[in-house]
Scaffold this motif. Structure first.
Motif, short mmCIF file in Angstrom:
data_model
loop_
_atom_site.label_atom_id
_atom_site.label_comp_id
_atom_site.label_asym_id
_atom_site.label_seq_id
_atom_site.Cartn_x
_atom_site.Cartn_y
_atom_site.Cartn_z
N ALA A 1 -3.38 14.18 9.14
CA ALA A 1 -3.91 12.82 9.01
C ALA A 1 -3.01 12.05 8.05
CB ALA A 1 -5.35 12.85 8.49
N ILE A 2 -3.04 10.72 8.17
CA ILE A 2 -2.30 9.86 7.25
C ILE A 2 -3.23 8.75 6.78
CG2 ILE A 2 0.00 10.34 8.18
CD1 ILE A 2 -0.17 7.79 9.82
N LEU A 3 -3.01 8.29 5.56
CA LEU A 3 -3.83 7.20 5.06
C LEU A 3 -3.02 6.32 4.13
CD1 LEU A 3 -4.55 8.09 1.93
CD2 LEU A 3 -6.30 9.48 3.05
N ALA A 4 -3.52 5.10 3.91
CA ALA A 4 -2.87 4.15 3.03
C ALA A 4 -3.88 3.66 2.01
CB ALA A 4 -2.31 2.97 3.83
N ALA A 5 -3.42 3.55 0.76
CA ALA A 5 -4.31 3.14 -0.33
C ALA A 5 -3.58 2.20 -1.27
CB ALA A 5 -4.82 4.37 -1.08
N LEU B 1 0.84 -1.19 0.00
CA LEU B 1 0.00 0.00 0.00
C LEU B 1 0.88 1.24 0.00
CD1 LEU B 1 -2.63 -1.05 2.71
CD2 LEU B 1 -2.76 -1.38 0.22
N TYR B 2 0.26 2.35 -0.33
CA TYR B 2 0.99 3.61 -0.45
C TYR B 2 0.43 4.62 0.54
CZ TYR B 2 2.71 1.39 -4.63
OH TYR B 2 3.30 0.50 -5.48
N GLY B 3 1.33 5.15 1.38
CA GLY B 3 0.91 6.10 2.40
C GLY B 3 1.06 7.53 1.94
N LYS B 4 0.14 8.37 2.37
CA LYS B 4 0.20 9.80 2.09
C LYS B 4 -0.22 10.58 3.34
CE LYS B 4 1.69 9.79 -2.12
NZ LYS B 4 3.00 10.39 -2.45
N ALA C 1 -1.10 -4.71 6.05
CA ALA C 1 -0.35 -4.87 4.81
C ALA C 1 0.90 -4.01 4.86
CB ALA C 1 -1.23 -4.47 3.61
N PRO C 2 1.91 -4.31 4.06
CA PRO C 2 3.08 -3.43 4.01
C PRO C 2 2.71 -2.08 3.42
CG PRO C 2 3.22 -5.10 2.30
CD PRO C 2 2.06 -5.47 3.16
N VAL C 3 3.34 -1.02 3.93
CA VAL C 3 3.03 0.34 3.49
C VAL C 3 4.33 1.06 3.14
CG1 VAL C 3 2.10 2.59 4.17
CG2 VAL C 3 0.91 0.49 4.83
N LYS C 4 4.31 1.70 1.99
CA LYS C 4 5.44 2.55 1.59
C LYS C 4 5.07 4.01 1.83
CE LYS C 4 7.82 1.92 -2.25
NZ LYS C 4 8.23 1.90 -3.70
N MET C 5 5.95 4.71 2.55
CA MET C 5 5.78 6.15 2.77
C MET C 5 6.99 6.83 2.16
SD MET C 5 3.97 8.69 3.98
CE MET C 5 2.75 7.85 4.99
N LEU C 6 6.83 7.40 0.98
CA LEU C 6 7.91 8.09 0.29
C LEU C 6 7.53 9.55 0.13
CD1 LEU C 6 10.64 7.73 -1.26
CD2 LEU C 6 9.26 7.56 -3.34
N TYR C 7 8.35 10.42 0.68
CA TYR C 7 8.05 11.85 0.58
C TYR C 7 8.22 12.36 -0.85
CZ TYR C 7 7.77 12.90 5.62
OH TYR C 7 7.39 12.98 6.94
#
Length: 759
Positions: free
Chosen positions: A102-106, A39-42, A271-277
């Motif tokens: 706030a943060i979320l994953a999609a 998943l992708y975090g923002k 699930a695994p989450v990627k947080m890339l700025y």
């Protein structure tokens, strides 16, 4: 000394082990990695520099397509960071424009960004404060209720119970009474530059069980990421894996915010989450250099002896910092290395303001303090009529002299006198020919004026903290290094491979190194403070030596000799001085066996390194433009391990929040909105390749008592002398003293006008 004649690999320029992978695109950066179900975090970020979140509605975002987790201050894990730990993962109060709301994953970045637009937030906007003095004033807006007047405690136990929080030595009143010259001034280095490594910070987090977390990160210190975060999260078991860092310049030693965000979203989503700025987030929501001001006075004798130093060091950490107290401790130690003085009363104050947070940046406190305090000394030594090179050469710590270091203990230098390097640097630069005196240009050509300046920096953290390594010898005549060392741009992994290959007398291609992974390799503090050459180098060398000793003990009965009488070359063992009988590693070990050695390093702050930087600038009094024309760096590396890598480290003195912070690297904050106005690579001014000055390195090689190769690291110290050197050079070119950074055209033209040199 010609090191290339003494060694097989050491001191010779050789291709980097990872060079082909990098230039052909085979190297994997954090953004190249993917995992099943990733998943992708923002992050939803605040438009306000200071506000309370009165209400936040995430219902629409939670129901949006592809959304797997949404967190706010209402349901986020109770993880905290900062010193003290008061900074929440998500808070109901935001403290800078860009703070997380706030943060979320999609399932995709596009879906995540679309869902951010659906979150509704009601803010109560609060007054904000951006200046150190304003933040400490009575009635100023308070960022944290725990810290009145926005003053954070400078005390920390990060380096032990006596971590340095101030320097109080001797008797400053007596010191000032003994002085021939006393100078009092206020100077500032608070343009809060951004080191801006090319790849933004990023983390992938995956929970393998409720208490087991695996994290991939673009960090220069993989082990640090693990042990720094475990305590903040309730001590889960963390496996930390490093990717290619893509440069760090200190700022990606660890990344607590994206680490926390990815781990929290992974916990909730399963699930695994990627947080890339993004690069914009990198500019506006990641760490900047500390702001720094010095207010005080110093006393000198006319022979250049420093008799007293007294003052306040005001440090602006922005909305928070995870490392400011440790940076202060190191800065207080480093200033003692370059300014020998028996009488000190130097008291720091650590202040919060409503701008993006500060964190680790190359120079780690010393650059901030020295860039602030050295201009005061320049004024004092000009009144004493002293040459600045002579003054600085006289006053950096020599062997047998002592200093308080970051953990509060007294250390005596057992290193070397860098005076020879300074003298060689001055000669190469042509200092004696160009120096015309204080506030006097070295040349004038119409409205173009040239001036010269000099700065110095030293650091005892080259011997900081612990390192461990294994070296495993294989039957095919090869060796594998197990060490948690990430590649953050400077080629340190290749240099460690060279040290092991030299120790084992093997071709470079027969030595390899495991990828940084805390499950695979032993503890390693990380590549900080230029410690890779001495501290990490010692661990891998000792591991190689122990492995070779074990191998010779196995081979000794076969060769009917004593183990100490054997030597190895190219995977073969023989009796020293004999060519008649050799034994391959395969015959000694057998086909299915290996032998492993262990090596370690314990902290040792007794061998500081030093560098002096000579700078020539040209100033256009019509346009206000400052151009750095020439730089000469002078130091002693003890023994050069890899010439190209070392030269590259010193060339790094220019950008990445280094020398050029004196000229144009600056974070511009709109004081009305609190927003960063130059969050892009057009408006944030950096030097391009076409604007590089002439740059000469004077690197002596007088072996130090470090390890078998007598080498010491010098990378971090290359940036720190630059700002003060440029400030001195520009002041000399203009004939008027400047006391703050950066030296923008507006500031130059104002100085020219003040001096009465324009119509």
């Amino acid at each position: 000394m010609d090191s290339a004649r003494q060694f097989r690999h050491i001191g010779k320029g050789t291709p980097r082990k990872d060079g082909r992978q990098i230039v052909t695109g085979g190297t994997k950066y954090i953004d190249d990695l993917t995992l099943p179900g990733l998943l992708y975090g923002k992050v939803l970020r605040s438009p306000h520099p200071h506000a309370l979140i009165k209400n936040i509605d995430t219902a629409k975002a939670e129901q949006a397509a592809g959304i797997k987790a949404v967190l706010t201050h209402k349901n986020a894990p109770d993880w905290k960071f900062g010193i003290p730990r008061v900074v929440a993962l998500l808070d109901k109060k935001v403290r800078y424009a860009g703070d997380a709301v706030a943060i979320l994953a999609a399932e995709s970045e596009e879906l995540a960004l679309a869902a951010l637009e659906l979150i509704e937030v009601e803010y109560e906007v609060l007054p904000a404060v951006y200046d150190i003095d304003d933040a400490m004033a009575e009635g100023a807006p308070v960022l944290y209720e725990e810290f009145p007047c926005n003053l954070l405690p400078t005390q920390s136990i990060a380096f032990g119970p006596n971590t340095l929080k101030e320097v109080i030595l001797g008797d400053v009143e007596r010191g000032f009474a003994e002085a021939d010259v006393i100078c009092e001034a206020n100077t500032s280095y608070d343009n809060i530059p951004n080191p801006l490594p090319i790849e933004p910070p990023g983390v992938i987090a995956r929970w393998d069980s409720p208490d087991e977390l695996t994290v991939w990160s673009a960090s220069q210190s993989v082990g640090w990421h693990r042990f720094m975060m475990m305590g903040k999260m309730g001590f889960p078991e963390i496996r930390s894996i490093g990717t290619q860092c893509g440069g760090s310049f200190g700022s990606k030693n660890h990344s607590p915010q994206p680490f926390f965000y990815a781990a929290a979203l992974a916990k909730v989503s399963g699930a695994p989450v990627k947080m890339l700025y993004t690069k914009e987030e990198h500019f506006g929501a990641f760490v900047l250099r500390l702001g720094s001001r010095f207010s005080g006075k110093i006393g000198l004798k006319r022979d250049g002896t420093i008799t007293a130093i007294e003052g306040e060091w005001l440090v602006d950490t922005g909305a928070f910092s995870d490392q400011a107290q440790t940076q202060i401790a190191v800065g207080l130690g480093e200033v003692q290395l370059v300014l020998r003085c028996p009488n000190w009363r130097l008291i720091p104050k650590l202040v919060c303001t409503n701008r993006a947070p500060s964190g680790i940046v190359r120079g780690f406190g010393g650059q901030e303090l020295e860039s602030s305090i050295l201009p005061v000394f320049m004024e004092a030594i000009s009144k004493a009529g002293l040459d600045p090179v002579d003054f600085l050469k006289k006053n950096f710590v020599k062997p047998g002299e002592g200093y308080l270091w970051r953990e509060g203990n007294w250390w005596v230098s057992r290193g070397q006198d860098y005076s020879e390097a300074v003298e060689e640097g001055a000669k190469t630069f042509g200092w004696d020919e160009k120096w015309k005196g204080w506030l006097t240009p070295s040349s004038v050509n119409g409205r173009k004026r040239r001036g010269i300046g000099v700065g110095v920096h030293g650091n005892a953290d080259v011997g900081e903290d612990e390192s461990e390594a294994y070296v495993r010898l294989t039957p095919d005549g090869g060796a594998v290094i197990h060490a948690n060392v990430a590649e953050s741009g400077m080629g340190q992994r290749s240099s460690l491979i060279k040290m092991v290959a030299e120790t084992l007398n093997l071709p470079l291609e027969k030595v390899s190194m495991t990828e940084p992974d805390t499950l695979v390799a032993p503890f390693e503090f990380g590549l900080t403070g230029s410690r890779g050459t001495w501290a990490v180098g010692t661990a891998v060398i000792r591991a190689a030596e122990e492995a070779l000793k074990k191998l010779h003990e196995i081979a000794a009965p076969i060769l009917k000799a004593k183990a100490e009488d054997l030597e190895s070359a190219d995977g073969k063992i023989r009796i020293k001085g004999s060519e008649s009988q050799t034994l391959s590693w395969r015959r000694a070990l057998g086909v299915f066996h290996t032998v492993t050695g262990h090596g370690s390093f314990e902290p040792d702050y007794s061998m500081p390194n030093f560098m002096m930087l000579f700078v020539e600038v040209e100033v256009d009094t019509g346009t206000g433009q400052v151009s750095v024309e020439r730089v000469v760096a002078a130091t002693d590396a003890g023994q050069i391990i890899d010439p190209p890598s070392l030269e590259g480290q010193i060339y790094g003195a220019l950008g990445a929040a280094g020398l050029d912070t004196a000229v144009f690297e600056e974070t511009v904050i709109d004081r009305r909105t609190g927003r960063n106005l130059n969050m892009n690579l057009i408006d944030y001014k950096w030097r391009t390749f076409e604007e590089l000055p002439a740059f000469d390195n004077v690197i002596l090689e007088n072996p130090l008592p470090s390890h078998r190769f007598g080498a010491i690291g010098i990378g971090e110290i290359s940036t720190s002398p630059g700002p003060a050197a440029v400030l001195m050079a520009v002041s000399n070119a203009l004939g008027t003293r400047l006391t703050s950074y950066p030296l923008s055209p507006e500031k130059i033209l104002a100085a020219v006008k003040s001096a009465g040199e324009v119509e």
